[in-house]
Write an enzyme that holds these catalytic residues in place. Sequence first.
Site, PDB file in Angstrom:
ATOM      1  N   SER A  75      10.260  -8.258  21.107  1.00 46.24           N
ATOM      2  CA  SER A  75       9.153  -8.974  21.575  1.00 46.24           C
ATOM      3  C   SER A  75       8.229  -8.556  22.732  1.00 46.24           C
ATOM      4  O   SER A  75       8.839  -7.654  23.215  1.00 46.24           O
ATOM      5  CB  SER A  75       9.990 -10.685  21.660  1.00 46.24           C
ATOM      6  OG  SER A  75      10.474 -10.311  23.045  1.00 46.24           O
ATOM      7  N   LYS A  76       7.597  -9.642  22.827  1.00 44.83           N
ATOM      8  CA  LYS A  76       6.438  -9.082  23.939  1.00 44.83           C
ATOM      9  C   LYS A  76       7.250  -8.754  25.468  1.00 44.83           C
ATOM     10  O   LYS A  76       6.676  -8.039  26.163  1.00 44.83           O
ATOM     11  CB  LYS A  76       5.428  -9.934  24.160  1.00 44.83           C
ATOM     12  CG  LYS A  76       4.575 -10.013  22.833  1.00 44.83           C
ATOM     13  CD  LYS A  76       3.071 -10.519  23.442  1.00 44.83           C
ATOM     14  CE  LYS A  76       1.992 -10.428  22.197  1.00 44.83           C
ATOM     15  NZ  LYS A  76       1.668 -11.847  21.595  1.00 44.83           N
ATOM     16  N   ARG A  77       8.359  -9.554  25.427  1.00 45.12           N
ATOM     17  CA  ARG A  77       9.245  -9.248  26.636  1.00 45.12           C
ATOM     18  C   ARG A  77       9.533  -8.053  26.793  1.00 45.12           C
ATOM     19  O   ARG A  77       9.822  -7.317  28.079  1.00 45.12           O
ATOM     20  CB  ARG A  77      10.574  -9.944  26.681  1.00 45.12           C
ATOM     21  CG  ARG A  77      10.492 -11.208  27.172  1.00 45.12           C
ATOM     22  CD  ARG A  77      11.816 -12.198  27.004  1.00 45.12           C
ATOM     23  NE  ARG A  77      12.411 -12.232  25.920  1.00 45.12           N
ATOM     24  CZ  ARG A  77      13.539 -11.344  25.882  1.00 45.12           C
ATOM     25  NH1 ARG A  77      14.179 -10.919  27.025  1.00 45.12           N
ATOM     26  NH2 ARG A  77      14.288 -11.116  24.740  1.00 45.12           N
TER      27      ARG A  77
END
Length: 497
Positions: free
Chosen positions: A259-261
């Site tokens: 994910s963007k994390r």
Amino acid sequence: MTPPDSNSDPLRVRFAPSPTGKLHLGSARTALFNWLFARGAGGTLILRLEDTDKERSSEEFEQDIVESMHWLGIDWDEGPDVGGAHGPYRQSERMDVYTEYAEDLLQEGKAYRCYCTPEELESRKKATISAGGAWRYDRRCLALDKDEAAKLAGSGTPFTVRFRVPEGTVTVDDMLRGGVIVDASEIDDFIIVRSDGSAGFHLAVVVDDMTMEVTHVIRGDDHLTNAVRHVLLFQAMGVEAPRFLHHSLLMGPDGSKLSKRHGATAVSDYRAGGYLPQALTNYLALLSWSPGDDREIFTADELTREFSIEGVSASKAVFDFDKLNWLNRQHMKRLSSGELTDLVIPFLEREGRDSLLELPREKLEIAVDSVRNGMETLADAVGPTDVYVRPGGVLDEKAAFELAKSGEVREALQFCTATLREESSSDMEAAERLVARMREGAKTRGWKAKTVLWPFRLAVTGLTVGPDLTHLIMFWGPDGCAERIEATMKTLEASDG
Ligand code: GLU
């Protein structure tokens, strides 16, 4: 590629993204798998847009998905833009087809109307759970008698349509995992038509796969539980389910779903970041497929020829940014200077490097070629190539300091200009010859090579770091370099003042 099974029907696969976000790397990997299967077996790839979630779907995302796939080199044979015999290929345009099938299921008693409101469902769910039970729809509306049902239908009370899950076990035949067997009693009577009359996800997918004559469903293993419901629907409609392949999901380095994390996740972000499409497809393919030997660098053509189901692993795929960067370097190395320059130009344009863009093409190619070894992505050409548009005789602080501190600078630079003036050609051999002569000149004076080459770099570029000397000579030519050294000597004299 060997066809995934001996089924003699022509292979038809589909990539079915929901345009609720940009094309995610994980989805791109699903698209790539489908594409490799189709292309390797002479089959058909369908692009189907699952845009039933009106709130979250957008044309902008649809465009991003289509453009990113084009960029990756993944093409399709049937889809919203190219048409085909099984269209339309947007679910929002197929609602009447789903309604027809839902009607049939209702008629046959394989589905039923449910009038329970979300509030009623919620309160019964809460009560069941607080009494220590597990909640599944309690089939209250299946138990309605004829009169009650007719009354509700006549009063215009909103309803959903639920699939009546039959008893017994369900087997999902997965090419990667074998038969996944689930007891149907674990499955809720799921909603196939929502209260606004639109088809639910499961019904739409199954009707589409059936009417589009999909033979193999290849998608992420987050859909494995959905596949159980899909198999039930296929059975209820009296058709054989397609074969399934649920590949593992893409994880971040910490083991959670990418994910963007973890960093950029959209294919278009990697494109903007200067990655090559061939590096990304190579990397995504390798994430869960292995050729059976230690080769790692593949072109798309090689992948379509070699990719096979036997090489696909069901284990977790962990995204490794370093590996992608390494592959990007490997694919950049394979590009000619001309190809690399063509790809770098949009990045120079984006960053407003007009003076570089105004250079004659052959000069720009030398400039780009000279910085390629230091590049991890195409975007890395921006910055290091600026050296080529610096005016002569302008020293940055570090270069000025370095030149001032060396005692032999003047003599070394004079020797450089004299040597340069003797050479007229600026091709690679001439440039290498000149560097060799400067080294020799240093040696005959009892100096280290650096005593000549270091001031040469500083005086020609005005900087302490930069491309190798051969490229500098090729770019400016021997005369051009000599002029730049003379300009620097003037600057030094002026500052000696
Ligand atoms: N639209 C679904 C998704 O984007 C895919 C459904 C499927 O492949 O069956 O996850």
